[in-house]
Design an enzyme around this catalytic site. Structure first.
Site, PDB file in Angstrom:
ATOM      1  N   ASP A 173      -9.574  -2.895   1.863  1.00  0.00           N
ATOM      2  CA  ASP A 173      -9.686  -2.322   3.207  1.00  0.00           C
ATOM      3  C   ASP A 173     -11.046  -1.633   3.225  1.00  0.00           C
ATOM      4  O   ASP A 173     -11.323  -0.775   2.372  1.00  0.00           O
ATOM      5  CB  ASP A 173      -8.535  -1.323   3.408  1.00  0.00           C
ATOM      6  CG  ASP A 173      -8.565  -0.622   4.757  1.00  0.00           C
ATOM      7  OD1 ASP A 173      -9.647  -0.134   5.146  1.00  0.00           O
ATOM      8  OD2 ASP A 173      -7.512  -0.516   5.400  1.00  0.00           O
ATOM      9  N   GLU A 201      -3.230  -3.141  -2.237  1.00  0.00           N
ATOM     10  CA  GLU A 201      -4.352  -2.517  -1.530  1.00  0.00           C
ATOM     11  C   GLU A 201      -4.704  -1.181  -2.183  1.00  0.00           C
ATOM     12  O   GLU A 201      -3.832  -0.352  -2.422  1.00  0.00           O
ATOM     13  CB  GLU A 201      -3.967  -2.282  -0.060  1.00  0.00           C
ATOM     14  CG  GLU A 201      -5.059  -1.586   0.766  1.00  0.00           C
ATOM     15  CD  GLU A 201      -4.644  -1.331   2.222  1.00  0.00           C
ATOM     16  OE1 GLU A 201      -3.446  -1.493   2.548  1.00  0.00           O
ATOM     17  OE2 GLU A 201      -5.525  -0.966   3.016  1.00  0.00           O
ATOM     18  N   HIS A 211      -8.462  -5.938   4.862  1.00  0.00           N
ATOM     19  CA  HIS A 211      -8.145  -5.156   6.048  1.00  0.00           C
ATOM     20  C   HIS A 211      -9.484  -4.796   6.649  1.00  0.00           C
ATOM     21  O   HIS A 211     -10.271  -4.071   6.029  1.00  0.00           O
ATOM     22  CB  HIS A 211      -7.392  -3.871   5.681  1.00  0.00           C
ATOM     23  CG  HIS A 211      -5.923  -4.058   5.590  1.00  0.00           C
ATOM     24  ND1 HIS A 211      -5.057  -3.035   5.285  1.00  0.00           N
ATOM     25  CD2 HIS A 211      -5.147  -5.171   5.799  1.00  0.00           C
ATOM     26  CE1 HIS A 211      -3.807  -3.506   5.300  1.00  0.00           C
ATOM     27  NE2 HIS A 211      -3.829  -4.788   5.600  1.00  0.00           N
ATOM     28  N   ASP A 217     -11.959   7.307   6.009  1.00  0.00           N
ATOM     29  CA  ASP A 217     -11.050   6.235   6.434  1.00  0.00           C
ATOM     30  C   ASP A 217     -10.437   6.544   7.789  1.00  0.00           C
ATOM     31  O   ASP A 217      -9.245   6.749   7.925  1.00  0.00           O
ATOM     32  CB  ASP A 217      -9.950   6.106   5.368  1.00  0.00           C
ATOM     33  CG  ASP A 217      -8.967   4.990   5.682  1.00  0.00           C
ATOM     34  OD1 ASP A 217      -9.397   3.952   6.194  1.00  0.00           O
ATOM     35  OD2 ASP A 217      -7.757   5.168   5.417  1.00  0.00           O
ATOM     36  N   ASP A 243     -10.279   4.718  10.524  1.00  0.00           N
ATOM     37  CA  ASP A 243      -9.638   3.607  11.230  1.00  0.00           C
ATOM     38  C   ASP A 243     -10.016   3.536  12.701  1.00  0.00           C
ATOM     39  O   ASP A 243      -9.160   3.374  13.564  1.00  0.00           O
ATOM     40  CB  ASP A 243      -8.118   3.643  11.031  1.00  0.00           C
ATOM     41  CG  ASP A 243      -7.730   3.251   9.615  1.00  0.00           C
ATOM     42  OD1 ASP A 243      -7.960   2.090   9.246  1.00  0.00           O
ATOM     43  OD2 ASP A 243      -7.245   4.119   8.862  1.00  0.00           O
ATOM     44  N   TRP A 291       0.858  -1.191   0.000  1.00  0.00           N
ATOM     45  CA  TRP A 291       0.000   0.000   0.000  1.00  0.00           C
ATOM     46  C   TRP A 291       0.893   1.240   0.000  1.00  0.00           C
ATOM     47  O   TRP A 291       1.850   1.326   0.745  1.00  0.00           O
ATOM     48  CB  TRP A 291      -0.920   0.060   1.232  1.00  0.00           C
ATOM     49  CG  TRP A 291      -1.638   1.376   1.280  1.00  0.00           C
ATOM     50  CD1 TRP A 291      -2.706   1.740   0.519  1.00  0.00           C
ATOM     51  CD2 TRP A 291      -1.294   2.533   2.057  1.00  0.00           C
ATOM     52  NE1 TRP A 291      -3.056   3.051   0.792  1.00  0.00           N
ATOM     53  CE2 TRP A 291      -2.195   3.562   1.720  1.00  0.00           C
ATOM     54  CE3 TRP A 291      -0.299   2.787   3.005  1.00  0.00           C
ATOM     55  CZ2 TRP A 291      -2.161   4.826   2.301  1.00  0.00           C
ATOM     56  CZ3 TRP A 291      -0.244   4.053   3.584  1.00  0.00           C
ATOM     57  CH2 TRP A 291      -1.174   5.061   3.235  1.00  0.00           C
ATOM     58  N   ASP A 350      -7.022  -3.665  10.635  1.00  0.00           N
ATOM     59  CA  ASP A 350      -6.258  -2.460  10.313  1.00  0.00           C
ATOM     60  C   ASP A 350      -6.982  -1.234  10.843  1.00  0.00           C
ATOM     61  O   ASP A 350      -7.834  -0.669  10.164  1.00  0.00           O
ATOM     62  CB  ASP A 350      -6.037  -2.340   8.795  1.00  0.00           C
ATOM     63  CG  ASP A 350      -5.183  -1.124   8.452  1.00  0.00           C
ATOM     64  OD1 ASP A 350      -4.546  -0.572   9.372  1.00  0.00           O
ATOM     65  OD2 ASP A 350      -5.160  -0.720   7.279  1.00  0.00           O
ATOM     66  N   LYS A 398      -7.071   2.493  -2.468  1.00  0.00           N
ATOM     67  CA  LYS A 398      -7.613   3.515  -1.567  1.00  0.00           C
ATOM     68  C   LYS A 398      -8.306   4.586  -2.390  1.00  0.00           C
ATOM     69  O   LYS A 398      -7.906   4.872  -3.515  1.00  0.00           O
ATOM     70  CB  LYS A 398      -6.489   4.121  -0.743  1.00  0.00           C
ATOM     71  CG  LYS A 398      -6.974   5.011   0.383  1.00  0.00           C
ATOM     72  CD  LYS A 398      -5.941   5.125   1.473  1.00  0.00           C
ATOM     73  CE  LYS A 398      -6.410   6.107   2.530  1.00  0.00           C
ATOM     74  NZ  LYS A 398      -5.576   6.084   3.714  1.00  0.00           N
ATOM     75  N   HIS A 446     -11.646   2.100   2.620  1.00  0.00           N
ATOM     76  CA  HIS A 446     -11.067   2.719   1.430  1.00  0.00           C
ATOM     77  C   HIS A 446     -12.007   2.866   0.248  1.00  0.00           C
ATOM     78  O   HIS A 446     -11.585   2.843  -0.907  1.00  0.00           O
ATOM     79  CB  HIS A 446      -9.826   1.930   0.995  1.00  0.00           C
ATOM     80  CG  HIS A 446      -8.691   2.053   1.965  1.00  0.00           C
ATOM     81  ND1 HIS A 446      -7.428   1.606   1.692  1.00  0.00           N
ATOM     82  CD2 HIS A 446      -8.638   2.605   3.196  1.00  0.00           C
ATOM     83  CE1 HIS A 446      -6.641   1.862   2.716  1.00  0.00           C
ATOM     84  NE2 HIS A 446      -7.348   2.454   3.652  1.00  0.00           N
TER      85      HIS A 446
HETATM   86  C1  RNT Z   1      -3.752   3.023   4.915  1.00  0.00           C
HETATM   87  C2  RNT Z   1      -3.887   1.576   4.644  1.00  0.00           C
HETATM   88  C3  RNT Z   1      -2.754   0.722   5.130  1.00  0.00           C
HETATM   89  C4  RNT Z   1      -2.247   1.130   6.494  1.00  0.00           C
HETATM   90  C5  RNT Z   1      -1.262   0.170   7.097  1.00  0.00           C
HETATM   91  C6  RNT Z   1      -0.597   0.751   8.307  1.00  0.00           C
HETATM   92  O1  RNT Z   1      -4.875   3.730   4.592  1.00  0.00           O
HETATM   93  O2  RNT Z   1      -5.079   1.107   5.170  1.00  0.00           O
HETATM   94  O3  RNT Z   1      -3.119  -0.591   5.090  1.00  0.00           O
HETATM   95  O4  RNT Z   1      -3.278   1.315   7.387  1.00  0.00           O
HETATM   96  O5  RNT Z   1      -0.381  -0.249   6.153  1.00  0.00           O
HETATM   97 ZN    ZN Z   2      -5.402  -0.977   5.177  1.00  0.00          ZN
END
Ligand code: RNT
Ligand code: ZN
Length: 421
Positions: free
Chosen positions: A260, A225, A287, A295, A297, A184, A328, A227, A263
């Site tokens: 993820d 990955e 993720h 995003d 988290d 990523w 994640d 986004k 994303h």
């Molecule tokens: C970031 C991505 C990625 C990170 C990690 C730390 O938006 O989700 O996966 O969160 O690599």
């Molecule tokens: Zn991620």
């Protein structure tokens, strides 16, 4: 009432809809879920002193975060005691552990810099996953790494990616468990770019070069990955949804797509994308996070979309190795061990809940177009005695039940975290 008595009652309730609770518990307890090391220290790592930069951000300043490998290992040990189910540990390259004043830059990392992670994994009989770290480093030039127009910059990050393949291979060899290695980058532009294709062509070439490093795809599982946007790169992301998905589709023999669920645009659902991708890919990676409006988290909850993701994983055979699951998220505003534990337990809960869903019977209703009954049955499942089966699962795994672990978080905070400088 004892748990045995309660469990007999719950087992009967589920048996009446054709579900074997013992089988669900047995199935789940050996499926690995990857625990991300980076919740423990707000995505900092050990190879630099600076802040987290490059399109992602933690917010909050809760005291007691891990600042050394020893502290991080101790915190993970503590958290893992409170989680039922099989763990894997997800390591970022920035968590290299250097000894005796030694240092290696990201493009010169070697397996030996991760030996302590291997020892930790072996102690716990778990596998390791890995991630090159394309952020928080001075060689990000103008916010770009693998898609940079500056060849020297791009070559540095390609070397980093290749070094990470070798480390992922070392993890797989040492643990005997395949290593998922996720690529990523936050590469992108804050404002409207004049060239969208150039960065993507360079990104594509960079991943090609990284994956030209030899590895056995049965052991090392590189992922890409996507986004939608990142902080400071709101207008353009090189590794967009289409870009990474098509990269993976065009390179199915050596790479898998990673989604993820933070994303995507807020009304897009990863639960729906899981079967779409599994129609074309034998393996996918996830993720699992909780986006709040973006995003962000946040810690994963036992919420509708987490349950829906879990249902799709279970229904699509994901627990048999087709879906690589990782957490994640990174919340720096609350006790980090509690954050780890809450999110991990919630994904386990959602998976158990999915395994206790009469998927075959529901599918039959759908296929026979008995959609009125389908709605009724799906709603009724929600109030079956799930909590009792969860409690039983925790007991089988040797983990504390709900209501029994928070006091331990408080003890550890008082005796360990609060004493940290
Ligand atoms: C970031 C991505 C990625 C990170 C990690 C730390 O938006 O989700 O996966 O969160 O690599
Ligand atoms: Zn991620």
């Amino acid at each position: 009432m004892t748990l045995t008595e309660k469990y007999t009652y719950a087992k009967d309730a589920y048996a009446s809809i054709g579900i074997d609770t013992d089988a669900a518990i047995e199935k789940l307890k050996d499926v690995p879920l990857s625990l991300h090391c980076w919740q423990g220290d707000d995505v900092i790592g050990f190879d630099h002193d600076g802040p987290l930069t490059g399109g992602i951000q933690t917010t909050g300043n809760y005291p007691g975060k891990a600042k050394t490998p020893e502290e991080l290992f101790a915190d993970m040990d503590e958290a893992m005691l409170l989680m039922p189910g099989q763990k894997k540990i997800n390591v970022h390259a920035s968590y290299a552990i250097f000894e005796d004043g030694e240092f290696a830059d990201r493009d010169a990392l070697e397996p030996k810099h991760f030996k302590k992670w291997v020892d930790f994994a072996k102690e716990h009989h778990m596998g390791l996953d890995f991630n090159p770290t394309f952020f928080s480093h001075p060689n990000m030039k103008d916010g770009l790494t693998l898609s940079s127009p500056d060849e020297e910059t791009r070559r540095f990050w390609i070397r980093h990616g290749k070094a990470c393949i070798r480390i992922a291979n070392y993890f797989a060899e040492e643990t005997g468990i395949p290593c998922v290695m996720n690529i990523w980058t936050g590469d992108g532009y804050k404002d409207i770019p004049a060239d969208r294709m150039g960065p993507r062509m360079r990104y594509r070439d960079s991943i090609d070069q990284i994956l030209s490093e030899p590895y056995d795809f049965h052991k090392v599982k590189p992922c890409v990955e996507s986004k939608v946007f990142g902080i400071g790169v709101e207008s353009f992301t090189a590794g967009s949804g289409e870009f990474t998905l098509l990269y993976a589709a065009a390179n199915k023999d050596k790479c898998i797509p990673l989604m993820d669920n933070g994303h995507y645009h807020p009304t897009e659902m990863v639960s729906d994308k899981i079967p779409a991708l599994l129609t074309f890919f034998d393996e996918i990676a996830l993720h699992i996070t909780r986006p709040v409006r973006w995003d962000s988290d946040h810690v994963v909850l036992f919420d509708d979309e987490t349950r829906e993701i879990a249902k799709e994983i279970v229904r699509c055979g994901g627990l048999d190795g087709h879906v690589h699951m990782a957490l994640d998220y990174f919340d720096a505003s609350i006790n980090r061990i509690s954050a780890w534990t809450t999110g991990f337990r919630n994904v386990q809960k959602a998976l158990l809940y999915a395994l206790l869903t009469p998927n075959e019977a529901l599918k039959k209703l759908q296929d026979e177009n008995r959609l009125t009954e389908l709605m009724v049955r799906q709603e009724e499942i929600k109030t079956l005695p799930f909590g009792i089966v969860w409690e039983k699962y925790c007991e089988v795994c040797g983990a504390p039940a709900d209501g029994e672990w928070f006091a331990e978080i408080e003890r550890y905070e008082k005796e360990v975290l609060s004493k940290r400088a």
